[in-house]
Write a protein that holds these residues in place. Structure first.
Motif, PDB file in Angstrom:
ATOM      1  N   ALA A 178      -6.902 -70.510  13.512  1.00  0.00           N
ATOM      2  CA  ALA A 178      -8.355 -70.544  13.456  1.00  0.00           C
ATOM      3  C   ALA A 178      -8.975 -70.102  14.782  1.00  0.00           C
ATOM      4  O   ALA A 178      -8.615 -70.582  15.854  1.00  0.00           O
ATOM      5  N   GLY A 179      -9.939 -69.169  14.672  1.00  0.00           N
ATOM      6  CA  GLY A 179     -10.683 -68.740  15.856  1.00  0.00           C
ATOM      7  C   GLY A 179      -9.989 -67.709  16.714  1.00  0.00           C
ATOM      8  O   GLY A 179     -10.573 -67.228  17.679  1.00  0.00           O
ATOM      9  N   ARG A 180      -8.755 -67.330  16.358  1.00  0.00           N
ATOM     10  CA  ARG A 180      -8.032 -66.371  17.189  1.00  0.00           C
ATOM     11  C   ARG A 180      -8.293 -64.944  16.721  1.00  0.00           C
ATOM     12  O   ARG A 180      -8.549 -64.680  15.542  1.00  0.00           O
ATOM     13  N   ILE A 181      -8.232 -64.005  17.641  1.00  0.00           N
ATOM     14  CA  ILE A 181      -8.404 -62.588  17.330  1.00  0.00           C
ATOM     15  C   ILE A 181      -7.182 -61.851  17.864  1.00  0.00           C
ATOM     16  O   ILE A 181      -6.795 -62.038  19.025  1.00  0.00           O
ATOM     17  N   PHE A 182      -6.558 -61.040  17.018  1.00  0.00           N
ATOM     18  CA  PHE A 182      -5.368 -60.327  17.464  1.00  0.00           C
ATOM     19  C   PHE A 182      -5.260 -59.018  16.698  1.00  0.00           C
ATOM     20  O   PHE A 182      -5.961 -58.793  15.702  1.00  0.00           O
ATOM     21  N   ASP A 183      -4.377 -58.149  17.167  1.00  0.00           N
ATOM     22  CA  ASP A 183      -4.175 -56.855  16.525  1.00  0.00           C
ATOM     23  C   ASP A 183      -3.157 -56.982  15.398  1.00  0.00           C
ATOM     24  O   ASP A 183      -2.005 -57.373  15.632  1.00  0.00           O
ATOM     25  N   LYS A 184      -3.574 -56.607  14.192  1.00  0.00           N
ATOM     26  CA  LYS A 184      -2.714 -56.753  13.015  1.00  0.00           C
ATOM     27  C   LYS A 184      -1.451 -55.921  13.141  1.00  0.00           C
ATOM     28  O   LYS A 184      -0.373 -56.334  12.690  1.00  0.00           O
ATOM     29  N   THR A 185      -1.546 -54.733  13.747  1.00  0.00           N
ATOM     30  CA  THR A 185      -0.368 -53.870  13.852  1.00  0.00           C
ATOM     31  C   THR A 185       0.763 -54.543  14.615  1.00  0.00           C
ATOM     32  O   THR A 185       1.937 -54.387  14.274  1.00  0.00           O
TER      33      THR A 185
END
Length: 558
Positions: free
Chosen positions: A80-87
């Protein structure tokens, strides 16, 4: 005058940090037939956040899980609340099982019960993605595997800076802390892999002055992030902290190992998912509601307790065994000494200090940073996060492979001993060591913690005015500390340099938190109380500009 060792250590790949990511990177690079050195501040056999063990390894096994997309969605839901690169996450997913298989082949028990068993950190009716394993011996095994491949391990060596020429990495400055009198070491390397772990001691621990009472390696103090930033690499996600939880005052990770329920002071279960202890699921409440402990204090129903009284003897025995796998035997010893019976007594749980787990160096799907020849893996990476140990293991391997391939077309720098940063750092180290009076590293570290706690923490909501004040005070502290901090031996010098790196990281965090004008996850703003949908999937990066000032930029995830 601090001595510089006359022997320059040459290698194709220099791995900075001997934790899970570092050792996996070293093994992968050495498998390509190149020369690898690991520089470790402590000792690789028992260093890093995985030093005493672990018992959950997030991994994708096709025959167990089926859909890769469902696996990814389960990861996304649990962070929850995290942002990351899907690749990056997808590459991790597709390569995780090969690491599990190799670990088992090398002697780490990945199927201690005889089968692939996925337990804990789970939601009812959803895919379970955390493999239950016994990581008690993982550091010793990985160290041995690295040595088998001819990797040279330089223990008691703290790397302070990465050396850059013409926009690419050419080496690093190290500090030999094996004796009372420190000595500088120079590493000439075609590439560097930064794997120095989480950021501990940026905020006060739950026990205040006892700053080493922390769930992660207390020596992971932003060194790799700071060195990478000074070398020109971009950092990201600094403004989005992570909160871990566990027994109050006795700081230990492993909340998913507990088979019980989180309850308030009235005995009411807090989980929105289960109302009875469940060995397969665990209590995921604190994963998706990290503020539960503070919220329950505020609404008058706290404290929050872990209640294991309803589980049977078989599950209790299993949990006690799992604590050993997790590496928290000291917790078991403490409970035994104090006659704590988990069938009768509840244990108060609390949130620990904010950490920068998943907030740090920006990499691409090959582990490369924005500086040629500089790679990163493990907990210090900012745009990728999958459960600590597994993410470190898989991306350590990926970074090792990438760095090894890169070095095959690179020549050594002619003479790093003449690099201007070497003389500059030597002069600074001398200043700290030659001062007769002044402040200690503990005073500097404590001052950083106090400012971060008061102006950029998660206990209070953040705001433009608080973050600006915190940044200003850190700048003032930095100027004063450079003029007054003194050190008497190698240990104090190492800790002082850690504290200066924490101070730098704190400044960058304040700038990033001020720039993210919204509330998201544990980043809460009193002046921007909403979550801005226009910032969904947007990463905020921080990079050192040509004038030495921090440059902040937004980019979409990929």
């Amino acid at each position: 005058m601090i001595e510089i060792d006359k022997t320059i250590l040459d290698c194709d790949v220099l791995v900075v940090g001997g934790g899970i990511a570092g050792l996996m990177a070293a093994i992968a690079a050495a498998d390509q037939g190149i020369k690898v050195i690991v520089a470790e501040k402590c000792d690789t056999r028992r260093s890093g956040s995985g030093c005493t063990g672990n018992d959950h390894f997030m991994c994708y096994i096709p025959e167990v899980h089926g859909s890769v997309d469902d696996f990814y969605q389960t990861i996304k839901m649990s962070q929850a609340g995290r942002i990351f690169d899907k690749t990056l996450v997808m590459k991790f997913i597709n390569r995780s099982f090969e690491v599990v298989q190799d670990w088992e082949k090398w002697g780490i028990e990945m199927r201690p019960t005889g089968k692939w068993e996925f337990l804990g950190h789970a939601f009812p009716g959803r895919m379970r993605i955390h493999l239950k394993y016994n990581g008690e011996n993982q550091k010793a095994v990985l160290t041995q595997e690295a040595l088998k491949r001819g990797v040279k391990i330089e223990n008691k060596t703290a790397i302070t800076d990465y050396l850059v020429e013409g926009g690419k990495i050419v080496g690093a400055i190290g500090l030999d802390i094996s004796k009372m009198q420190p000595k500088m070491k120079l590493f000439r390397a075609k590439s560097v892999i930064s794997t120095t772990g989480n950021t501990s001691r940026l905020y006060p621990s739950i026990t205040g002055a006892w700053m080493f009472n922390t769930a992660d390696c207390p020596s992971s103090a932003a060194n790799g992030r700071a060195a990478a930033y000074r070398a020109g690499a971009a950092l990201t996600n600094l403004e989005l902290p992570t909160l871990f939880a566990g027994p109050k005052y006795f700081v230990r990770s492993g909340k998913a190992t507990w088979i019980g329920l989180l309850k308030d002071s009235k005995g009411t279960a807090l989980s929105p998912f289960i109302n009875k202890p469940n060995k397969e699921l665990g209590d995921v409440t604190a994963d998706i509601w990290p503020g539960v402990f503070t919220d329950k204090y505020k609404d008058g129903t706290g404290p929050v307790y872990m209640d294991c009284s309803e589980i049977d003897k078989a599950d209790m025995d299993y949990m006690m065994w799992a604590f050993k796998c997790e590496g928290v035997t000291s917790l078991v010893d403490a409970m035994q000494k104090q006659n704590i019976d988990l069938h009768k007594h509840m244990v108060e749980f609390a949130k620990y200090e904010p950490t920068m787990f998943g907030a740090g160096i920006e990499i691409d799907e090959n582990g490369s940073t924005s500086v040629s020849g500089l790679y990163a893996a493990g907990d210090e990476v900012g745009n990728f996060r999958t459960g600590g140990i597994p993410g470190a293991a898989v991306y350590g391997r990926i970074a090792g492979e990438s760095a090894a391939a890169y070095t095959k077309n690179i020549e050594f720098s002619s003479n790093i001993a003449q690099h201007p940063l070497v003389q500059k750092r030597q002069e600074f180290f001398n200043e700290l060591l030659e001062r007769k009076t002044g402040a200690t590293w503990k005073e500097l570290n404590t001052a950083v913690q106090q400012i971060m706690s008061d102006y950029a923490s998660v206990t209070f909501v953040r705001s433009e005015t608080l973050l600006s004040a915190g940044y200003k005070y850190l700048c003032d502290l930095e100027q004063y500390a450079y003029q007054t901090v003194k050190c008497e031996n190698s240990h104090e010098l190492m800790r002082a340099l850690e504290s200066f790196d924490l101070l730098l990281f704190g400044k960058l965090l304040c700038l990033a938190a001020r720039e993210r004008k919204e509330t998201r996850g544990m980043h809460r703003r009193s002046d921007y109380t909403f979550t801005n949908p226009l910032l969904d999937g947007m990463l905020l990066t921080v990079k050192q500009g040509k004038d030495g000032e921090a440059e902040l930029n937004w980019r979409a995830t990929y």
